[in-house]
Design a protein around this motif. Structure first.
Motif, mmCIF file in Angstrom:
data_model
loop_
_atom_site.group_PDB
_atom_site.id
_atom_site.type_symbol
_atom_site.label_atom_id
_atom_site.label_comp_id
_atom_site.label_asym_id
_atom_site.label_seq_id
_atom_site.Cartn_x
_atom_site.Cartn_y
_atom_site.Cartn_z
ATOM 1 N N TRP A 663 12.695 4.748 -0.732
ATOM 2 C CA TRP A 663 11.337 4.264 -0.934
ATOM 3 C C TRP A 663 10.432 4.831 0.156
ATOM 4 O O TRP A 663 10.862 5.163 1.256
ATOM 5 C CB TRP A 663 11.293 2.737 -0.931
ATOM 6 N N LEU A 664 9.175 4.968 -0.195
ATOM 7 C CA LEU A 664 8.174 5.559 0.694
ATOM 8 C C LEU A 664 6.838 4.895 0.404
ATOM 9 O O LEU A 664 6.486 4.696 -0.760
ATOM 10 C CB LEU A 664 8.067 7.069 0.459
ATOM 11 N N ASN A 665 6.111 4.533 1.448
ATOM 12 C CA ASN A 665 4.770 3.972 1.248
ATOM 13 C C ASN A 665 3.786 4.626 2.204
ATOM 14 O O ASN A 665 4.136 5.040 3.315
ATOM 15 C CB ASN A 665 4.765 2.459 1.445
ATOM 16 N N SER A 666 2.538 4.751 1.761
ATOM 17 C CA SER A 666 1.498 5.360 2.573
ATOM 18 C C SER A 666 0.874 4.316 3.504
ATOM 19 O O SER A 666 1.261 3.147 3.512
ATOM 20 C CB SER A 666 0.430 5.990 1.675
ATOM 21 N N ASP A 667 -0.104 4.727 4.265
ATOM 22 C CA ASP A 667 -0.809 3.882 5.225
ATOM 23 C C ASP A 667 -1.548 2.770 4.480
ATOM 24 O O ASP A 667 -2.500 3.024 3.736
ATOM 25 C CB ASP A 667 -1.782 4.760 6.020
ATOM 26 N N GLY A 674 -0.483 4.237 -1.782
ATOM 27 C CA GLY A 674 0.537 4.572 -2.773
ATOM 28 C C GLY A 674 1.929 4.287 -2.249
ATOM 29 O O GLY A 674 2.152 4.132 -1.046
ATOM 30 N N ALA A 675 2.850 4.200 -3.178
ATOM 31 C CA ALA A 675 4.258 3.987 -2.833
ATOM 32 C C ALA A 675 5.113 4.617 -3.919
ATOM 33 O O ALA A 675 4.666 4.814 -5.054
ATOM 34 C CB ALA A 675 4.576 2.502 -2.689
ATOM 35 N N LEU A 676 6.339 4.931 -3.554
ATOM 36 C CA LEU A 676 7.279 5.506 -4.506
ATOM 37 C C LEU A 676 8.668 5.004 -4.175
ATOM 38 O O LEU A 676 9.098 5.061 -3.020
ATOM 39 C CB LEU A 676 7.264 7.033 -4.444
ATOM 40 N N SER A 677 9.348 4.489 -5.178
ATOM 41 C CA SER A 677 10.752 4.124 -5.023
ATOM 42 C C SER A 677 11.561 4.832 -6.094
ATOM 43 O O SER A 677 11.073 5.061 -7.205
ATOM 44 C CB SER A 677 10.946 2.606 -5.120
ATOM 45 N N ALA A 678 12.759 5.202 -5.735
ATOM 46 C CA ALA A 678 13.654 5.894 -6.667
ATOM 47 C C ALA A 678 15.068 5.397 -6.424
ATOM 48 O O ALA A 678 15.446 5.081 -5.291
ATOM 49 C CB ALA A 678 13.578 7.407 -6.471
ATOM 50 N N SER A 679 15.836 5.318 -7.477
ATOM 51 C CA SER A 679 17.236 4.917 -7.358
ATOM 52 C C SER A 679 18.021 5.578 -8.473
ATOM 53 O O SER A 679 17.470 5.976 -9.497
ATOM 54 C CB SER A 679 17.381 3.390 -7.430
ATOM 55 N N GLY A 680 19.316 5.694 -8.258
ATOM 56 C CA GLY A 680 20.149 6.311 -9.280
ATOM 57 C C GLY A 680 21.525 6.639 -8.757
ATOM 58 O O GLY A 680 21.959 6.142 -7.708
ATOM 59 N N VAL A 697 0.272 2.659 -7.194
ATOM 60 C CA VAL A 697 -0.965 2.959 -6.489
ATOM 61 C C VAL A 697 -1.820 1.698 -6.493
ATOM 62 O O VAL A 697 -1.877 0.971 -7.487
ATOM 63 C CB VAL A 697 -1.718 4.145 -7.135
ATOM 64 N N SER A 698 -2.436 1.415 -5.346
ATOM 65 C CA SER A 698 -3.289 0.244 -5.210
ATOM 66 C C SER A 698 -4.682 0.685 -4.792
ATOM 67 O O SER A 698 -4.836 1.538 -3.905
ATOM 68 C CB SER A 698 -2.726 -0.730 -4.163
ATOM 69 N N LEU A 709 -1.371 -0.556 -9.943
ATOM 70 C CA LEU A 709 -0.706 -0.006 -11.122
ATOM 71 C C LEU A 709 0.665 0.500 -10.704
ATOM 72 O O LEU A 709 0.779 1.271 -9.754
ATOM 73 C CB LEU A 709 -1.533 1.143 -11.721
ATOM 74 N N GLU A 710 1.679 0.058 -11.428
ATOM 75 C CA GLU A 710 3.049 0.441 -11.090
ATOM 76 C C GLU A 710 3.778 0.912 -12.346
ATOM 77 O O GLU A 710 4.399 0.123 -13.043
ATOM 78 C CB GLU A 710 3.788 -0.736 -10.461
ATOM 79 N N PRO A 711 3.676 2.198 -12.660
ATOM 80 C CA PRO A 711 4.447 2.709 -13.800
ATOM 81 C C PRO A 711 5.929 2.810 -13.439
ATOM 82 O O PRO A 711 6.292 2.928 -12.259
ATOM 83 C CB PRO A 711 3.840 4.095 -14.043
ATOM 84 N N GLY A 712 6.764 2.746 -14.432
ATOM 85 C CA GLY A 712 8.200 2.884 -14.224
ATOM 86 C C GLY A 712 8.805 3.791 -15.268
ATOM 87 O O GLY A 712 8.425 3.757 -16.439
ATOM 88 N N LEU A 713 9.735 4.630 -14.848
ATOM 89 C CA LEU A 713 10.442 5.529 -15.758
ATOM 90 C C LEU A 713 11.923 5.497 -15.425
ATOM 91 O O LEU A 713 12.317 5.703 -14.275
ATOM 92 C CB LEU A 713 9.923 6.960 -15.629
#
Length: 902
Positions: A663-667, A674-680, A697-698, A709-713
């Protein structure tokens, strides 16, 4: 089990040796000492309010404030633990017969103050805060925190077990703020009726207290009594509030009646006698809180309504286990910590001896009316519930809860046949009792939790339910070595009773699987009318004292352990050993403001001695000097046996795999973040893999509006998804499928705060998922290391498909007879859940809710063509006219509750 004990001993020795070696190489910044062990805490003096009555306006201009003692010299908790705070903060305490008053001044440049206007109890928002934490029990374990922003937005939090917090706790209190040329001030009025404490006897009354401040633009959090990460704990590091000799607990009576009106608009169902396009109803109910003695509270609710609660997120569950959803209903969330007895080895599992969502659950009996209609209640009515909670002067924390739920009936109608009724949920009684005793100023404790369920099973159709269930557990915790080490553990047992059908159902259920043909330690007994089991855990944890931390532990649960009548549990039949070793950097260093890294090996066996789990994991978390942050978890899961894959069949070999999440989040100080999380992960030798991405993104276009908004794929290929045991003569056929699944979602949250007491919230989550099965396999050599030997593929020539009936026929024994028949397992799932809530606290403790909720759900099995197509499924979700509409239900609700404090 010899290997289990040997592994635990070896793991413990390696952990202690590794911690010692690493500790010798790490420079520890001692900073300013926090309160640990028997260290003398800082003290603040409370003064009696004299003069005219207080006007809570945030100005601190009454004469009484000038005569109050001042505490200052705050110390950073972050980013530089132990360093002086970057800006001056002052705090003062006054009291009268009814309330405690706290005045705080936060020096700052007015144009630098972060003053976002947020709804009550908001978290993760860029704004400054002032905090007051009161340990009125003075147990160094429990505290009530009252927080405010420069714009007057409130937050109240219950802290328990020293470091854990409950945001669902709400009190009735007042606060006002003001910004001036030198900074900002906060003036709190906290009624004594909202605190819990023992009756004072002269000079003997002492409370724990701490004052905190957050400066958002600097990412700084400072406390008056230093809270230092190297010490460990939060409430235990508080100072003391003295000179409270005149404080007496007041009479505590709170009555909160409510009324609610609801209109439901559902899809037309021609011919269905149970449905109307518009359906309205109204109800009344209420809550009561009554002080019993000086520090116990009796809470009761009659006909509770939970219509304003946010909907659960959508999920497609292809496992054998129930999905865990957290409790959101106010009556049960308040004081939930007292009844919490966690039993999961994973903090996110939700496993607990008491799971309040069992009360008022959906009826458990399924009824159908082929060619007709059914009317089944969505939930079970809670006729009434009451709980007694509190803490005695002697250090005993008490909790008792009882609830009664109604018998629920379903109606069944068929054309030309008289309407029938049948019971789908029995009248039931639930109980839970908790008792905990603290010792050594909160550094040691022992506790008990017991639960009980009784069901009135007077309908033969309910014979599959247990008639009664009891659970009892004891837990303990002990800190030593100047609070740097802690041992903790628990032991609990379960006992259920019922008819033969009910107990047989438990033996065959996921997590137990007594019917497994290769299990030597369990077997099905269809004549049993009771079942018992046990669970236990022990952990040795280094919780403070330097930069190196670590823990070792063991956990077990017997095959017969079962708590799902009023608890939440997934698997039984386990014995686990685990450890972790962590290196923390609390001070800024290089590009980092702080970070920690660690390793966490674990292994598990069942009670037959089969190794069912071995993992070596690594993890880390960091925050950079530019306020970006992130972390990771990665693990190698080694090959082991899986007793539950075939859901009652023999154990199969599970191949080794790699798993990860990051996971990664901006200031977060910026207006757009913004933020991004990934798993697998991926399995060895099977071609199975999965990947999930969740960016977000907020937007903060103003100090009152926040949009997220938090899209998921999600994409997954499971080459051995269990499908069942289709009929194939006398020999069971374990059918597996190669599943290709796609899941897409978009979670939207809009929060618009008009004032500290008036807010609008919107939550919506469209959710689409589809799965195609491209090939099928059967069971071969269950414990073979070769995938094709373990699950041989059904050849194309041995498989036919009838599109008209959507059924497959397969020749699974090679005799050319195509004796195995099963339905097309392809699926398509569409759902949207959401609600919009206007919340107005028109008086302290009194609230008006305006709610609009909408749900859309459609599930297709054997979907013709592609099981997932984003454009097509999105159109269908919003009711395209291609013959596959998604039913829509709207609920409109008005609820008014009024707080009365006679």
């Amino acid at each position: 089990m010899v290997d289990l004990h040997r592994s635990l001993a070896v793991t413990g020795a390696l952990l202690i040796a590794g911690a010692t070696a690493v500790q010798a190489q790490v420079a520890v910044n001692t900073g300013t000492s926090g309160v640990a062990g028997d260290a003398t805490p800082l003290q603040a003096t409370a003064a009696r309010w004299t003069g005219p009555a207080a006007a809570i306006d945030g100005r601190l201009d009454e004469g009484a404030w000038a005569r109050a003692g001042i505490v200052t010299d705050f110390i950073q908790m972050r980013p530089s633990p132990g360093s002086p705070a970057s800006a001056r903060t002052e705090a003062r305490v006054l009291y009268d017969d009814d309330a405690l008053y706290i005045g705080m001044f936060m020096a700052d440049a007015p144009d630098s103050i972060a003053a976002q206007l947020v709804r009550r109890d908001a978290s993760g928002t860029f704004t400054d805060w002032a905090h007051v934490m009161i340990d009125s029990y003075h147990d160094r374990r429990t505290a009530f925190r009252f927080s405010v922003t420069p714009r007057g937005a409130k937050k109240d939090v219950l802290h328990y077990n020293d470091t854990q917090e409950d945001l669902n706790w709400d009190a009735v209190w007042d606060v006002a703020t003001a910004v001036n040329a030198d900074g900002w001030t906060a003036e709190f009025r906290i009624p004594l009726s909202q605190l819990r404490f023992s009756r004072g006897d002269g000079d003997g009354l002492v409370w724990g207290i701490n004052f905190g401040r957050e400066i958002a633009r600097r990412g700084e959090w400072a406390w008056w009594s230093p809270v230092l990460p190297r010490v460990g704990g939060l409430v235990s590091q508080a100072g003391e509030l003295i000179d409270l000799e005149a404080v007496r607990p007041p009479r505590r009576i709170e009555v909160i009646p409510y009324t609610v009106a609801r209109v439901t608009a559902a899809p037309d169902q021609p011919g269905n006698p149970f449905y109307a396009r518009r359906d309205g109803d109204a109800a009344v109910g209420g809550d009561l809180r009554l002080g019993i003695g000086s520090n116990l509270t009796l809470s009761a609710t009659v006909n509770p309504d939970f219509g304003q609660v946010e909907a659960d997120p959508s999920v497609v569950n292809l496992t054998a286990f129930e999905t865990f959803f957290p409790e959101k209903r106010p009556f049960f969330t308040e004081g939930a910590n007292i009844f919490s007895f966690r039993i999961g080895t994973d903090d996110h599992s939700g496993e607990n001896l008491f799971y309040s969502r069992r009360l008022g659950r959906a009826p458990q009996r399924f009824v159908a009316a082929p060619g007709g209609w059914t009317d089944v209640p969505e939930t079970t009515t809670i006729l009434g519930a009451a709980k007694l909670t509190g803490r005695t002067a002697g250090g005993w924390t008490i909790g008792a809860l009882g609830a009664f739920t109604a018998r629920e009936e379903a109606r069944i109608a068929r054309t030309g046949v008289e309407t029938l009724t049948t019971t789908v949920e029995p009248r039931s009684q639930y109980g839970a009792f908790s008792l905990t005793r603290d010792f050594r100023r909160g550094r040691s404790s022992i506790g008990f939790l017991g639960t009980a369920v009784h069901r009135e099973l007077d309908d033969p159709g309910l014979a599959f339910l247990r008639s009664s269930a009891w659970v009892g557990g004891v837990n303990t915790r002990h800190r030593f070595a100047n609070d740097t080490w802690e041992t903790s553990g628990y032991l609990a047992g379960s006992h259920i009773r019922g008819g033969e059908e009910a107990i047989l159902r438990v033996q065959l259920a996921p997590g137990h699987y007594y019917q497994r043909p290769d299990a030597g330690h369990i077997e099905v007994d269809p004549t049993r009318t009771s079942l018992s089991g046990a669970i236990g855990q022990f952990i040795l944890d280094k919780v403070g004292g330097g930069n190196v931390r670590g823990a070792i532990g063991t956990h077990f649960r017997t095959p017969g352990f079962e708590v799902n009548d009023v608890g939440f549990q997934q698997e039984a039949d386990q014995a686990v050993v685990f450890a972790n070793l962590r290196l923390h950097q609390f001070q800024p260093r290089g590009i980092f403001r702080s970070f920690h890294v660690g390793l966490n090996p674990s292994a598990a066996w069942n009670w037959d001695g089969d190794r069912v789990w071995t993992q070596l994991g690594s993890f880390g978390n960091y925050e950079l000097r530019n306020f970006w942050g992130g972390g990771w978890w990665a693990a190698r899961q080694f090959s082991a046996l899986s007793p539950g894959t075939l859901r009652g069949g023999p154990a199969v070999q599970r191949p080794a795999s790699w798993r990860f999440s990051t996971w990664l989040n901006s200031d977060r100080r910026k207006s757009v973040t913004g933020a991004l999380s990934a798993s697998g992960g991926a399995q060895d030798g099977t071609g199975a893999w999965d990947l999930s991405l969740r960016p977000s993104v907020s937007f903060r276009p103003s100090t009152q509006l926040n949009v997220t908004l938090e899209p998921g794929l999600g994409r997954a290929r499971n080459t051995w998804q269990y499908l069942g045991q289709p009929v194939a003569g006398a020999t069971p056929v374990y059918l597996m499928g190669e599943l290709d699944q796609t899941t897409v979602s978009l979670t939207t949250r809009i929060n618009y705060t008009i004032s500290p007491t008036l807010s609008f919230e919107l939550y919506a989550q469209p959710f689409l998922s589809g799965g195609d099965f491209t090939a099928f396999r059967t069971l071969g050599a269950a414990r073979s290391g070769d995938f094709d030997e373990r699950f041989p593929r059904i050849a194309a020539g041995a498989l036919t498909y009838d599109a008209a009936t959507r059924r497959y026929r397969a020749d699974t024994n090679g005799d050319g007879s195509f004796e195995t028949v099963f339905a097309n397992p392809d699926f398509n799932f569409r759902q949207m859940r959401g609600n919009a809530v206007v919340r107005w606290e028109y008086l302290p403790g009194s609230t008006l809710f305006l709610v609009w909720g909408q749900s859309r759900t459609a599930y297709l099995q054997g979907e013709p063509g592609d099981a997932f197509a984003l454009g097509r499924d999105a159109r269908r979700l919003f009711n395209s006219d291609d013959g596959f509409p998604t039913p829509v239900t709207n609920v409109f609700l008005i609820k008014v509750s009024h707080w009365i404090n006679p």
